[in-house]
Design a protein around this motif. Structure first.
Motif, PDB file in Angstrom:
ATOM      1  N   ALA A  22       0.762  -1.211   0.035  1.00 12.55           N
ATOM      2  CA  ALA A  22      -0.170   0.095  -0.152  1.00 12.55           C
ATOM      3  C   ALA A  22       0.853   1.335  -0.052  1.00 12.55           C
ATOM      4  O   ALA A  22       1.834   1.382   0.579  1.00 12.55           O
ATOM      5  N   LYS A  23       0.656   2.192  -0.856  1.00  8.51           N
ATOM      6  CA  LYS A  23       1.172   3.552  -0.590  1.00  8.51           C
ATOM      7  C   LYS A  23       0.599   4.555   0.343  1.00  8.51           C
ATOM      8  O   LYS A  23      -0.765   3.967   0.878  1.00  8.51           O
ATOM      9  N   MET A  24       1.213   5.324   0.751  1.00  9.63           N
ATOM     10  CA  MET A  24       0.644   6.149   1.853  1.00  9.63           C
ATOM     11  C   MET A  24      -0.309   7.169   1.304  1.00  9.63           C
ATOM     12  O   MET A  24       0.060   7.807   0.308  1.00  9.63           O
ATOM     13  N   SER A  25      -1.247   7.237   2.240  1.00 10.79           N
ATOM     14  CA  SER A  25      -2.260   8.431   1.992  1.00 10.79           C
ATOM     15  C   SER A  25      -2.880   9.220   3.142  1.00 10.79           C
ATOM     16  O   SER A  25      -2.450   8.480   4.398  1.00 10.79           O
ATOM     17  N   PHE A  26      -3.444  10.054   3.193  1.00 10.32           N
ATOM     18  CA  PHE A  26      -3.841  10.732   4.358  1.00 10.32           C
ATOM     19  C   PHE A  26      -4.731   9.610   5.211  1.00 10.32           C
ATOM     20  O   PHE A  26      -4.330   9.443   6.544  1.00 10.32           O
ATOM     21  N   GLY A  27      -5.600   8.992   4.771  1.00  7.42           N
ATOM     22  CA  GLY A  27      -6.536   8.077   5.334  1.00  7.42           C
ATOM     23  C   GLY A  27      -5.626   6.948   6.002  1.00  7.42           C
ATOM     24  O   GLY A  27      -5.679   6.369   7.182  1.00  7.42           O
ATOM     25  N   LYS A  71       1.464  -6.220   8.308  1.00  9.59           N
ATOM     26  CA  LYS A  71      -0.244  -6.435   8.071  1.00  9.59           C
ATOM     27  C   LYS A  71      -0.745  -5.295   7.586  1.00  9.59           C
ATOM     28  O   LYS A  71      -1.936  -5.429   6.883  1.00  9.59           O
ATOM     29  N   TRP A  72      -0.472  -4.261   8.099  1.00 11.35           N
ATOM     30  CA  TRP A  72      -1.118  -3.084   7.494  1.00 11.35           C
ATOM     31  C   TRP A  72      -0.919  -2.797   6.012  1.00 11.35           C
ATOM     32  O   TRP A  72      -1.581  -2.361   5.162  1.00 11.35           O
ATOM     33  N   GLY A  73       0.458  -2.845   5.626  1.00 10.39           N
ATOM     34  CA  GLY A  73       0.822  -2.253   4.390  1.00 10.39           C
ATOM     35  C   GLY A  73       1.268  -3.358   3.460  1.00 10.39           C
ATOM     36  O   GLY A  73       1.118  -3.240   2.128  1.00 10.39           O
ATOM     37  N   LEU A  74       1.284  -4.589   3.701  1.00  8.48           N
ATOM     38  CA  LEU A  74       1.519  -5.499   2.709  1.00  8.48           C
ATOM     39  C   LEU A  74       0.211  -6.186   2.284  1.00  8.48           C
ATOM     40  O   LEU A  74      -0.539  -6.888   3.163  1.00  8.48           O
ATOM     41  N   LEU A  75      -0.300  -5.939   0.996  1.00 11.09           N
ATOM     42  CA  LEU A  75      -1.557  -6.087   0.558  1.00 11.09           C
ATOM     43  C   LEU A  75      -1.662  -7.783  -0.134  1.00 11.09           C
ATOM     44  O   LEU A  75      -2.688  -8.165  -0.016  1.00 11.09           O
ATOM     45  N   PRO A  89      -0.051 -12.451   3.484  1.00  8.50           N
ATOM     46  CA  PRO A  89       0.563 -11.471   4.511  1.00  8.50           C
ATOM     47  C   PRO A  89       0.625 -12.255   5.868  1.00  8.50           C
ATOM     48  O   PRO A  89       1.736 -11.844   6.385  1.00  8.50           O
ATOM     49  N   ASP A  90      -0.213 -12.646   6.325  1.00  7.48           N
ATOM     50  CA  ASP A  90      -0.379 -13.261   7.499  1.00  7.48           C
ATOM     51  C   ASP A  90       0.467 -14.606   7.530  1.00  7.48           C
ATOM     52  O   ASP A  90       1.317 -14.782   8.580  1.00  7.48           O
ATOM     53  N   SER A  91       0.446 -15.585   6.450  1.00  5.17           N
ATOM     54  CA  SER A  91       1.226 -16.559   6.577  1.00  5.17           C
ATOM     55  C   SER A  91       2.690 -16.192   6.537  1.00  5.17           C
ATOM     56  O   SER A  91       3.613 -16.755   7.069  1.00  5.17           O
ATOM     57  N   LEU A  92       3.036 -15.267   5.749  1.00  5.20           N
ATOM     58  CA  LEU A  92       4.450 -14.834   5.769  1.00  5.20           C
ATOM     59  C   LEU A  92       4.961 -14.524   7.256  1.00  5.20           C
ATOM     60  O   LEU A  92       6.075 -14.791   7.416  1.00  5.20           O
ATOM     61  N   GLN A 102      11.293  -9.689   6.535  1.00  6.77           N
ATOM     62  CA  GLN A 102      12.109  -8.351   6.803  1.00  6.77           C
ATOM     63  C   GLN A 102      12.232  -7.519   5.683  1.00  6.77           C
ATOM     64  O   GLN A 102      12.021  -6.437   5.654  1.00  6.77           O
ATOM     65  N   GLU A 103      12.007  -8.240   4.378  1.00  9.65           N
ATOM     66  CA  GLU A 103      12.229  -7.446   3.130  1.00  9.65           C
ATOM     67  C   GLU A 103      10.927  -6.735   2.817  1.00  9.65           C
ATOM     68  O   GLU A 103      10.897  -5.618   2.602  1.00  9.65           O
ATOM     69  N   ALA A 104       9.922  -7.348   3.174  1.00  8.69           N
ATOM     70  CA  ALA A 104       8.347  -6.949   3.263  1.00  8.69           C
ATOM     71  C   ALA A 104       8.117  -5.646   4.164  1.00  8.69           C
ATOM     72  O   ALA A 104       7.631  -4.702   3.904  1.00  8.69           O
ATOM     73  N   ALA A 105       8.735  -5.884   5.433  1.00 13.06           N
ATOM     74  CA  ALA A 105       8.581  -4.940   6.356  1.00 13.06           C
ATOM     75  C   ALA A 105       9.506  -3.437   5.772  1.00 13.06           C
ATOM     76  O   ALA A 105       8.973  -2.236   6.283  1.00 13.06           O
ATOM     77  N   ALA A 106      10.705  -3.549   5.295  1.00 13.20           N
ATOM     78  CA  ALA A 106      11.469  -2.717   4.870  1.00 13.20           C
ATOM     79  C   ALA A 106      10.792  -1.856   3.871  1.00 13.20           C
ATOM     80  O   ALA A 106      10.687  -0.867   3.652  1.00 13.20           O
ATOM     81  N   LEU A 107       9.883  -2.550   2.936  1.00 16.40           N
ATOM     82  CA  LEU A 107       9.191  -1.967   1.606  1.00 16.40           C
ATOM     83  C   LEU A 107       8.009  -1.195   2.187  1.00 16.40           C
ATOM     84  O   LEU A 107       7.690  -0.033   1.821  1.00 16.40           O
ATOM     85  N   VAL A 108       7.292  -1.615   3.378  1.00 18.44           N
ATOM     86  CA  VAL A 108       6.206  -1.174   3.845  1.00 18.44           C
ATOM     87  C   VAL A 108       6.686   0.543   4.664  1.00 18.44           C
ATOM     88  O   VAL A 108       6.299   1.335   4.487  1.00 18.44           O
ATOM     89  N   ARG A 109       7.671   0.048   5.204  1.00 21.23           N
ATOM     90  CA  ARG A 109       8.328   1.332   6.034  1.00 21.23           C
ATOM     91  C   ARG A 109       8.919   2.262   4.983  1.00 21.23           C
ATOM     92  O   ARG A 109       8.437   3.648   5.164  1.00 21.23           O
ATOM     93  N   SER A 110       9.349   2.012   3.977  1.00 26.31           N
ATOM     94  CA  SER A 110       9.602   3.084   2.825  1.00 26.31           C
ATOM     95  C   SER A 110       8.323   3.540   2.280  1.00 26.31           C
ATOM     96  O   SER A 110       8.381   4.862   1.766  1.00 26.31           O
ATOM     97  N   GLN A 111       7.508   2.965   2.204  1.00 30.14           N
ATOM     98  CA  GLN A 111       6.216   3.291   1.506  1.00 30.14           C
ATOM     99  C   GLN A 111       5.513   4.440   2.411  1.00 30.14           C
ATOM    100  O   GLN A 111       4.916   5.406   1.993  1.00 30.14           O
ATOM    101  N   THR A 112       5.796   4.273   3.737  1.00 29.91           N
ATOM    102  CA  THR A 112       5.224   5.131   4.931  1.00 29.91           C
ATOM    103  C   THR A 112       5.860   6.355   4.601  1.00 29.91           C
ATOM    104  O   THR A 112       5.172   7.686   5.133  1.00 29.91           O
TER     105      THR A 112
END
Length: 121
Positions: A22-27, A71-75, A89-92, A102-112
């Motif tokens: 997910a890309k970051m948005s206001f909501g 869980k929030w950002g990996l769709l 995302p849950d089974s990962l 860890q790679e997925a977490a880094a990607l989500v953090r970068s999108q925030t």
């Protein structure tokens, strides 16, 4: 203008694995902040403690926050099976390879778009 609210990124760790993030948005920012706020406050309090138990509890909260981010950002995740079933995302997070988590977490953090200090607060 055409805007895509998600980004699909190829894994650098495992060939053929693709993450949909997910890309970051206001909501989405408001939702994430609501979910992380209390955990981050407790983690910061415990990190300031001197007791080994407090440090361990703070480390546990840090892991929980990391999982919450994923869980929030990996769709979605494609190209990976865990125990013979297409990964989610849950089974990962639960039973998948840690290096891909860890790679997925880094990607989500970068999108925030948040720095480590901003994510902590």
């Amino acid at each position: 203008m055409i805007y895509e609210s998600v980004a699909t990124v190829e894994s650098r760790v495992a060939s053929g694995v693709m993450f949909t993030v997910a890309k970051m948005s206001f909501g989405r920012r408001a939702e994430l902040m609501r979910q992380v706020r209390e955990l981050a406050r407790r983690m910061e309090f415990l990190e300031a403690g001197e007791d080994a138990g407090q440090k361990m509890d703070a480390a546990l909260l840090r892991v929980e926050i990391e999982r919450l981010y994923v869980k929030w950002g990996l769709l979605g995740i494609s190209g990976l099976e865990v125990d013979g079933v297409a990964a989610t995302p849950d089974s990962l997070a639960d039973i998948g390879p840690e290096e891909l988590f860890q790679e997925a977490a880094a990607l989500v953090r970068s999108q925030t778009g948040l720095s480590a200090e901003e994510r902590k607060n």
